[in-house]
Design a protein around this motif. Structure first.
Motif, PDB file in Angstrom:
ATOM      1  N   THR A 176       0.827  -1.195   0.000  1.00 55.52           N
ATOM      2  CA  THR A 176       0.000   0.000   0.000  1.00 55.52           C
ATOM      3  C   THR A 176       0.868   1.254   0.000  1.00 55.52           C
ATOM      4  O   THR A 176       0.561   2.224  -0.682  1.00 55.52           O
ATOM      5  N   MET A 177       1.964   1.222   0.750  1.00 57.12           N
ATOM      6  CA  MET A 177       2.880   2.368   0.761  1.00 57.12           C
ATOM      7  C   MET A 177       3.511   2.566  -0.616  1.00 57.12           C
ATOM      8  O   MET A 177       3.698   3.703  -1.063  1.00 57.12           O
ATOM      9  N   ILE A 178       3.833   1.470  -1.285  1.00 53.00           N
ATOM     10  CA  ILE A 178       4.396   1.560  -2.638  1.00 53.00           C
ATOM     11  C   ILE A 178       3.373   2.183  -3.586  1.00 53.00           C
ATOM     12  O   ILE A 178       3.712   3.036  -4.405  1.00 53.00           O
ATOM     13  N   LYS A 179       2.106   1.772  -3.444  1.00 48.57           N
ATOM     14  CA  LYS A 179       1.052   2.358  -4.274  1.00 48.57           C
ATOM     15  C   LYS A 179       0.923   3.857  -4.015  1.00 48.57           C
ATOM     16  O   LYS A 179       0.757   4.643  -4.947  1.00 48.57           O
ATOM     17  N   LEU A 180       0.999   4.265  -2.750  1.00 51.44           N
ATOM     18  CA  LEU A 180       0.908   5.683  -2.412  1.00 51.44           C
ATOM     19  C   LEU A 180       2.088   6.459  -2.988  1.00 51.44           C
ATOM     20  O   LEU A 180       1.907   7.525  -3.580  1.00 51.44           O
ATOM     21  N   MET A 181       3.299   5.915  -2.856  1.00 53.19           N
ATOM     22  CA  MET A 181       4.483   6.586  -3.414  1.00 53.19           C
ATOM     23  C   MET A 181       4.387   6.700  -4.933  1.00 53.19           C
ATOM     24  O   MET A 181       4.715   7.747  -5.512  1.00 53.19           O
ATOM     25  N   ALA A 182       3.932   5.630  -5.570  1.00 51.55           N
ATOM     26  CA  ALA A 182       3.781   5.662  -7.022  1.00 51.55           C
ATOM     27  C   ALA A 182       2.731   6.678  -7.442  1.00 51.55           C
ATOM     28  O   ALA A 182       2.926   7.432  -8.403  1.00 51.55           O
ATOM     29  N   THR A 183       1.633   6.724  -6.701  1.00 49.83           N
ATOM     30  CA  THR A 183       0.573   7.682  -7.015  1.00 49.83           C
ATOM     31  C   THR A 183       1.072   9.111  -6.865  1.00 49.83           C
ATOM     32  O   THR A 183       0.815   9.958  -7.728  1.00 49.83           O
ATOM     33  N   ILE A 184       1.799   9.393  -5.787  1.00 50.98           N
ATOM     34  CA  ILE A 184       2.348  10.735  -5.578  1.00 50.98           C
ATOM     35  C   ILE A 184       3.284  11.099  -6.722  1.00 50.98           C
ATOM     36  O   ILE A 184       3.237  12.209  -7.258  1.00 50.98           O
ATOM     37  N   SER A 185       4.134  10.164  -7.120  1.00 50.99           N
ATOM     38  CA  SER A 185       5.071  10.417  -8.219  1.00 50.99           C
ATOM     39  C   SER A 185       4.341  10.686  -9.526  1.00 50.99           C
ATOM     40  O   SER A 185       4.686  11.615 -10.266  1.00 50.99           O
ATOM     41  N   ILE A 186       3.333   9.893  -9.809  1.00 52.54           N
ATOM     42  CA  ILE A 186       2.565  10.063 -11.052  1.00 52.54           C
ATOM     43  C   ILE A 186       1.806  11.384 -11.038  1.00 52.54           C
ATOM     44  O   ILE A 186       1.822  12.130 -12.021  1.00 52.54           O
ATOM     45  N   ILE A 187       1.147  11.671  -9.921  1.00 51.94           N
ATOM     46  CA  ILE A 187       0.383  12.927  -9.813  1.00 51.94           C
ATOM     47  C   ILE A 187       1.307  14.126  -9.993  1.00 51.94           C
ATOM     48  O   ILE A 187       1.009  15.047 -10.757  1.00 51.94           O
ATOM     49  N   THR A 188       2.435  14.119  -9.299  1.00 50.97           N
ATOM     50  CA  THR A 188       3.375  15.240  -9.387  1.00 50.97           C
ATOM     51  C   THR A 188       3.967  15.341 -10.787  1.00 50.97           C
ATOM     52  O   THR A 188       4.052  16.433 -11.356  1.00 50.97           O
ATOM     53  N   GLY A 189       4.371  14.220 -11.347  1.00 56.58           N
ATOM     54  CA  GLY A 189       4.952  14.226 -12.692  1.00 56.58           C
ATOM     55  C   GLY A 189       3.986  14.715 -13.751  1.00 56.58           C
ATOM     56  O   GLY A 189       4.324  15.586 -14.569  1.00 56.58           O
ATOM     57  N   LEU A 190       2.781  14.160 -13.740  1.00 54.03           N
ATOM     58  CA  LEU A 190       1.778  14.596 -14.717  1.00 54.03           C
ATOM     59  C   LEU A 190       1.368  16.050 -14.484  1.00 54.03           C
ATOM     60  O   LEU A 190       1.141  16.793 -15.442  1.00 54.03           O
TER      61      LEU A 190
END
Length: 180
Positions: free
Chosen positions: A42-56
């Motif tokens: 779940t933490m990996i999903k949150l980190m990935a989501t933050i990265s994707i949101i920030t990048g996009l």
């Protein structure tokens, strides 16, 4: 610029988070198994989501400012640089605890963290307005509209992170809550 963001976003904040007060129910929680990973799925999903949101978000902001609004490239780069720095400084409050909302958390429980965030903001502003830092970081002075864009984009990012937390850390039964 990326090294600078890592310094103000990770260095100061990481040290300040070490002084976060212990959770009230720490002793009531079951211990983690010996072989359990420090970072769960779940933490990996949150980190990935933050990265994707920030990048996009950065890509969309760059496109809107440079292509659609036709703003000078140096100014757009400075806006993106500040957005990434400010975003990193702000979302520390959101990811501090995955179960507690940014808006319900004991915001002032760690004064070291608040000072570290304020120091990070101040240092980032120096990179935009102090001539030696402007030359070093290739930044240009920003106007009030630019700062409004940076603030709005950061608020959108925090909101997206909070929505993601609500989805990922949804209680598994009716007796538990996100606010512990």
């Amino acid at each position: 610029q990326i090294l600078w963001i890592n310094l103000i976003g990770d260095g100061f904040l990481g040290a300040a988070l070490a002084f976060d007060p212990a959770e009230e129910d720490t002793m009531r929680k079951k211990p983690h198994p010996k072989n359990a990973s420090i970072i769960n799925k779940t933490m990996i999903k949150l980190m990935a989501t933050i990265s994707i949101i920030t990048g996009l978000g950065m890509l969309a902001l760059f496109y809107w400012l440079y292509v659609i609004q036709n703003i000078d490239l140096a100014e757009v780069r400075t806006i993106i640089f500040c957005f990434l720095a400010f975003d990193s400084l702000l979302y520390v409050f959101s990811i501090r605890d995955p179960y507690i909302s940014f808006f319900h958390e004991k915001f002032f429980s760690n004064w070291y963290l608040i000072v570290a965030v304020l120091l990070g903001f101040l240092l980032q502003i120096v990179t935009v307005y102090a001539p030696p830092f402007q030359a070093l970081f290739k930044t240009v002075p920003l106007n009030l509209f630019d700062w409004a864009i940076i603030t709005g984009a950061s608020i959108l990012t925090i909101t997206a992170i909070e929505i993601t937390k609500k989805i990922l850390y949804r209680p598994k039964n009716n007796n538990s809550t996100l606010t512990k």
